[in-house]
Design an enzyme around this catalytic site. Structure first.
Site, PDB file in Angstrom:
ATOM      1  N   LEU A  71       0.856  -1.178   0.000  1.00 17.88           N
ATOM      2  CA  LEU A  71       0.000   0.000   0.000  1.00 17.88           C
ATOM      3  C   LEU A  71       0.898   1.235   0.000  1.00 17.88           C
ATOM      4  CD1 LEU A  71      -2.617  -1.169   2.661  1.00 17.88           C
ATOM      5  CD2 LEU A  71      -2.904  -1.127   0.170  1.00 17.88           C
ATOM      6  N   SER A  95       7.332   5.921  -0.091  1.00 19.42           N
ATOM      7  CA  SER A  95       7.199   5.022   1.049  1.00 19.42           C
ATOM      8  C   SER A  95       5.945   4.179   0.860  1.00 19.42           C
ATOM      9  CB  SER A  95       7.116   5.798   2.364  1.00 19.42           C
ATOM     10  OG  SER A  95       7.191   4.915   3.466  1.00 19.42           O
ATOM     11  N   SER A  96       5.975   2.986   1.453  1.00 21.77           N
ATOM     12  CA  SER A  96       4.820   2.096   1.351  1.00 21.77           C
ATOM     13  C   SER A  96       4.810   1.136   2.528  1.00 21.77           C
ATOM     14  CB  SER A  96       4.855   1.301   0.037  1.00 21.77           C
ATOM     15  OG  SER A  96       5.926   0.366   0.061  1.00 21.77           O
ATOM     16  N   ALA A  97       3.669   0.513   2.724  1.00 18.70           N
ATOM     17  CA  ALA A  97       3.562  -0.617   3.635  1.00 18.70           C
ATOM     18  C   ALA A  97       3.765  -1.866   2.791  1.00 18.70           C
ATOM     19  CB  ALA A  97       2.199  -0.632   4.323  1.00 18.70           C
TER      20      ALA A  97
END
Length: 382
Positions: A71, A95-97
């Site tokens: 995500l 940035s991501s999860a």
């Protein structure tokens, strides 16, 4: 909020029944770390578009959060936590999860055992840090990220769960304090930062990915400050380490030249058109041997046309266009012929039956230089 069934379903999906990570994934509330995210709106632009995700109801929100996918939480300097409904941003993710199965994959390569001290490079949303802290205990986990908002948000969200690992806001390629048994990076590097080798104990293990490739590098520290390992028969892709709020890419003028110029060379490509970043073996080998090339790919269903672009900051560019599935017409300009480099690798692939990067042995010098070897092939990454 009944999130536990979603977490258990995710754990069933990404971890083996006997994996130590299965009960941990089932116990960590991912939704606490990703309250908002950016959804892809349009991918075909050189700079893609994202819109703040707005699931219709709580169940849809949980279904999305506990799906095994990455995500996007930040586009350029714009974090989804600070966005308004309907807001659109243009730019590249910063940035991501990370998708949970990929986190488990990296943890597996690290051979983590109880009592180990782990450096988690790339805090991001903090979800991966939470998994490590739940597994090993707060005092065993240090996480580092260059972005102060990311580390502070992660610190707050971890604390809400009673987790207090050590979080550092710093450029991970610079000075790193501490001594560690494992370093696990969910950002990519080239070469390996010298400071990582300095804080990794002899016998300790490093797991990272090489920038501009899908190559997972695992290496164990030697007593002399070098490390030895290999490129795994596995794949992963992470964002490159960064020192600022966004990535600096090739200039818009260079992309305009690749789109519009006729070029010095116009030829017919030897092989069918390929979307290079989606062909991971080819993209990874190209990234090892010829770093710095940026790619873009477009499809026009109305005209049955596909176009691939390659651009480098040295002024080299290539545009390959295929209509109706034919071999592409290739326009190239600048000091190097980028599409010729690509076709040379495809010829090697056909001649040898494979490309040599996966399974290559890796020797890392004290300064972080990586030497890859497989059979008669070798490459040095600096």
């Amino acid at each position: 909020m009944e999130w536990e069934p979603y977490a258990r379903q995710l754990a069933d999906q990404v971890a083996h029944p006997v994996s130590r990570w299965r009960p941990i994934i089932a116990a960590v509330p991912r939704h606490r770390f990703v309250p908002h995210w950016w959804a892809w709106r349009y991918r075909q632009n050189i700079e893609p578009e994202f819109e703040l995700a707005t699931p219709q109801d709580r169940q849809a929100w949980l279904t999305n959060v506990y799906d095994d996918r990455s995500l996007i939480t930040q586009v350029g300097p714009h974090h989804a936590d600070h966005a308004s409904p309907g807001e659109v941003r243009v730019g590249h993710p910063t940035s991501s999860a990370t998708l949970p199965s990929l986190l488990v994959q990296m943890f597996r390569h690290a051979f983590i055992s109880d009592g180990m001290n782990v450096l988690d490079v790339g805090t991001g949303s903090g979800y991966g840090t939470a998994l490590l802290a739940t597994c090993l205990g707060d005092g065993r986990v240090t996480s580092i990220d260059v972005d102060p908002y990311l580390t502070q948000a992660a610190r707050d969200r971890l604390a809400e769960l009673g987790l207090h690992p050590h979080l550092i806001t710093a450029d991970a390629t610079g000075t790193v304090l501490g001594t560690y048994d494992r370093i696990i990076a969910t950002v990519s590097v080239r070469p390996v930062p010298r400071t990582w080798l300095e804080v990794l104990r002899p016998g300790g293990r490093l797991v990272t990915t090489i920038a501009e490739t899908a190559l997972i590098l695992t290496a164990d520290m030697n007593d002399d400050g070098t490390a030895s390992g290999r490129i795994e028969w596995d794949r992963a892709g992470f964002m490159h380490t960064r020192s600022g709020p966004a990535y600096k890419g090739v200039s818009p003028d260079m992309w305009a030249r690749a789109r519009e110029d006729k070029g010095e060379d116009i030829t017919s490509g030897r092989y069918p058109l390929v979307n290079v970043p989606e062909s991971w073996d080819l993209w990874s080998t190209l990234g090892v041997l010829h770093p710095g090339i940026e790619h873009h790919y477009e499809e026009d269903e109305r005209t049955n046309t596909r176009t691939a672009y390659m651009v480098h900051q040295d002024g080299s560019w290539a545009r390959a266009t295929s209509r109706g599935g034919t071999n592409p017409v290739v326009h190239q300009g600048g000091p190097r012929r980028l599409w010729d480099l690509l076709d040379g690798l495809r010829e090697m692939w056909l001649r040898e039956g494979s490309l040599p990067v996966y399974g290559a042995k890796a020797d890392i010098a004290k300064d972080g230089t990586i030497r890859l070897r497989r059979g008669r092939w070798e490459a040095t990454l600096t």
